[in-house]
Scaffold this active site. Structure first.
Site, PDB file in Angstrom:
ATOM      1  N   PRO A  13       0.760   3.419   7.819  1.00 22.37           N
ATOM      2  CA  PRO A  13       1.253   3.266   9.197  1.00 22.37           C
ATOM      3  C   PRO A  13       1.891   1.915   9.492  1.00 22.37           C
ATOM      4  O   PRO A  13       1.446   0.876   8.993  1.00 22.37           O
ATOM      5  CB  PRO A  13      -0.001   3.464  10.052  1.00 22.37           C
ATOM      6  N   ASN A  14       2.934   2.003  10.289  1.00 22.50           N
ATOM      7  CA  ASN A  14       3.686   0.848  10.819  1.00 22.50           C
ATOM      8  C   ASN A  14       4.596   0.178   9.785  1.00 22.50           C
ATOM      9  O   ASN A  14       5.382  -0.697  10.156  1.00 22.50           O
ATOM     10  CB  ASN A  14       2.747  -0.203  11.448  1.00 22.50           C
ATOM     11  N   ARG A  21       8.885  -5.807  12.512  1.00 20.13           N
ATOM     12  CA  ARG A  21       7.463  -5.988  12.813  1.00 20.13           C
ATOM     13  C   ARG A  21       6.982  -7.352  12.303  1.00 20.13           C
ATOM     14  O   ARG A  21       7.077  -7.630  11.101  1.00 20.13           O
ATOM     15  CB  ARG A  21       6.693  -4.882  12.088  1.00 20.13           C
ATOM     16  N   TYR A  26       5.554 -10.192   7.653  1.00 18.28           N
ATOM     17  CA  TYR A  26       6.047  -9.133   6.773  1.00 18.28           C
ATOM     18  C   TYR A  26       7.502  -9.306   6.326  1.00 18.28           C
ATOM     19  O   TYR A  26       8.012  -8.490   5.566  1.00 18.28           O
ATOM     20  CB  TYR A  26       5.857  -7.772   7.455  1.00 18.28           C
ATOM     21  N   ASN A  78       0.342   1.198  -0.448  1.00 17.63           N
ATOM     22  CA  ASN A  78      -0.002   0.210   0.578  1.00 17.63           C
ATOM     23  C   ASN A  78      -0.548   1.027   1.742  1.00 17.63           C
ATOM     24  O   ASN A  78       0.216   1.576   2.538  1.00 17.63           O
ATOM     25  CB  ASN A  78       1.219  -0.601   1.005  1.00 17.63           C
ATOM     26  N   ALA A  81      -2.964  -0.296   7.682  1.00 18.71           N
ATOM     27  CA  ALA A  81      -4.228  -0.420   8.433  1.00 18.71           C
ATOM     28  C   ALA A  81      -5.299   0.548   7.933  1.00 18.71           C
ATOM     29  O   ALA A  81      -6.505   0.294   8.101  1.00 18.71           O
ATOM     30  CB  ALA A  81      -3.974  -0.222   9.917  1.00 18.71           C
ATOM     31  N   GLU A 102      -3.058  -0.888  -5.658  1.00 23.68           N
ATOM     32  CA  GLU A 102      -3.050  -1.180  -4.217  1.00 23.68           C
ATOM     33  C   GLU A 102      -2.168  -2.413  -3.974  1.00 23.68           C
ATOM     34  O   GLU A 102      -2.341  -3.430  -4.644  1.00 23.68           O
ATOM     35  CB  GLU A 102      -4.497  -1.460  -3.776  1.00 23.68           C
ATOM     36  N   HIS A 104      -0.471  -5.054  -0.991  1.00 21.74           N
ATOM     37  CA  HIS A 104      -0.333  -5.535   0.393  1.00 21.74           C
ATOM     38  C   HIS A 104       0.714  -6.630   0.422  1.00 21.74           C
ATOM     39  O   HIS A 104       0.748  -7.491  -0.469  1.00 21.74           O
ATOM     40  CB  HIS A 104      -1.664  -6.095   0.918  1.00 21.74           C
ATOM     41  N   ARG A 111      -6.417 -13.525   6.408  1.00 21.28           N
ATOM     42  CA  ARG A 111      -6.103 -13.171   7.794  1.00 21.28           C
ATOM     43  C   ARG A 111      -7.406 -12.917   8.574  1.00 21.28           C
ATOM     44  O   ARG A 111      -8.421 -13.527   8.271  1.00 21.28           O
ATOM     45  CB  ARG A 111      -5.154 -11.970   7.795  1.00 21.28           C
TER      46      ARG A 111
HETATM   47  O1  LIG Z   1      -0.255  -2.794   8.139  1.00 25.67           O
HETATM   48  C1  LIG Z   1      -0.779  -3.629   7.417  1.00 25.67           C
HETATM   49  C2  LIG Z   1      -0.058  -4.126   6.249  1.00 25.67           C
HETATM   50  C3  LIG Z   1      -0.893  -4.654   5.110  1.00 25.67           C
HETATM   51  O2  LIG Z   1      -1.345  -3.591   4.308  1.00 25.67           O
HETATM   52  C4  LIG Z   1       0.029  -5.531   4.236  1.00 25.67           C
HETATM   53  O3  LIG Z   1       0.877  -4.954   3.573  1.00 25.67           O
HETATM   54  O4  LIG Z   1      -0.063  -6.753   4.268  1.00 25.67           O
HETATM   55  C5  LIG Z   1      -2.115  -5.442   5.611  1.00 25.67           C
HETATM   56  C6  LIG Z   1      -2.934  -4.604   6.580  1.00 25.67           C
HETATM   57  O5  LIG Z   1      -4.052  -5.349   7.033  1.00 25.67           O
HETATM   58  C7  LIG Z   1      -2.082  -4.239   7.778  1.00 25.67           C
HETATM   59  O6  LIG Z   1      -2.809  -3.401   8.659  1.00 25.67           O
END
Ligand SMILES: O=C1C[C@@](O)(C(=O)O)C[C@@H](O)[C@@H]1O
Length: 146
Positions: A13-14, A21, A26, A78, A81, A102, A104, A111
């Site tokens: 998501p997002n 964003r 990011y 990835n 959240a 995985e 990120h 964070r």
């Molecule tokens: O949406 C994201 C992106 C994320 O996975 C990252 O790629 O840094 C880190 C997560 O905590 C966050 O909710």
């Protein structure tokens, strides 16, 4: 010649909002740019990159369920959240037993505290966190030799 590796890249998501964003965290590149570049570079390494981004947990779960039938050899994920919340996605990955990396973009350990727990890291092949979008390229690079 080495067999083509079929890789499924999953973005949670997002991540469709990359580029706009929180660019301080990011970056400024869009998801579309990332995917186009990754696909091009993957082709050269004999990797067929399939991509899905969804904001809905059940869509990601169903995609993982069908990964075996789709002959996916490896998953890069990835979970965004969902990293910190989704036992359902974790269970789906365990059920398919396809190895995964995985990724990120940000360093989840530097964070907010709630981001320091991942439901995926202990069952993953490895974790790349905090290298920006480069993390996706390193994951692909690793897969060229598996
Ligand atoms: O949406 C994201 C992106 C994320 O996975 C990252 O790629 O840094 C880190 C997560 O905590 C966050 O909710």
């Amino acid at each position: 010649m080495k067999k083509k590796i079929n890789v499924l890249l999953i973005n949670g998501p997002n991540l469709n909002l990359l580029g706009t964003r929180e660019p301080n965290i990011y970056g400024n590149n869009t998801l579309q740019d990332l995917i186009n570049n990754l696909k091009k570079k993957s082709e050269k390494l004999n990797i067929l990159l399939n991509h899905i981004q969804s904001n809905a947990e059940h869509i990601l779960i169903e995609k993982i369920h069908s990964a075996k039938e789709d002959n996916i050899d490896y998953i890069i994920i990835n979970p965004a959240a969902f990293t910190h919340t989704s036992i359902a996605l974790r269970d789906a990955l365990i059920a398919t037993s396809i190895p995964f990396i995985e990724v990120h973009i940000s360093n989840i350990y530097s964070r907010e505290n709630f981001r320091s727990h991942s439901w995926f890291s202990d069952i993953s092949q490895g974790v790349i966190t905090g290298l920006g979008l480069e993390g996706y390229y390193w994951a692909k690079q690793y897969l060229k030799d598996v």
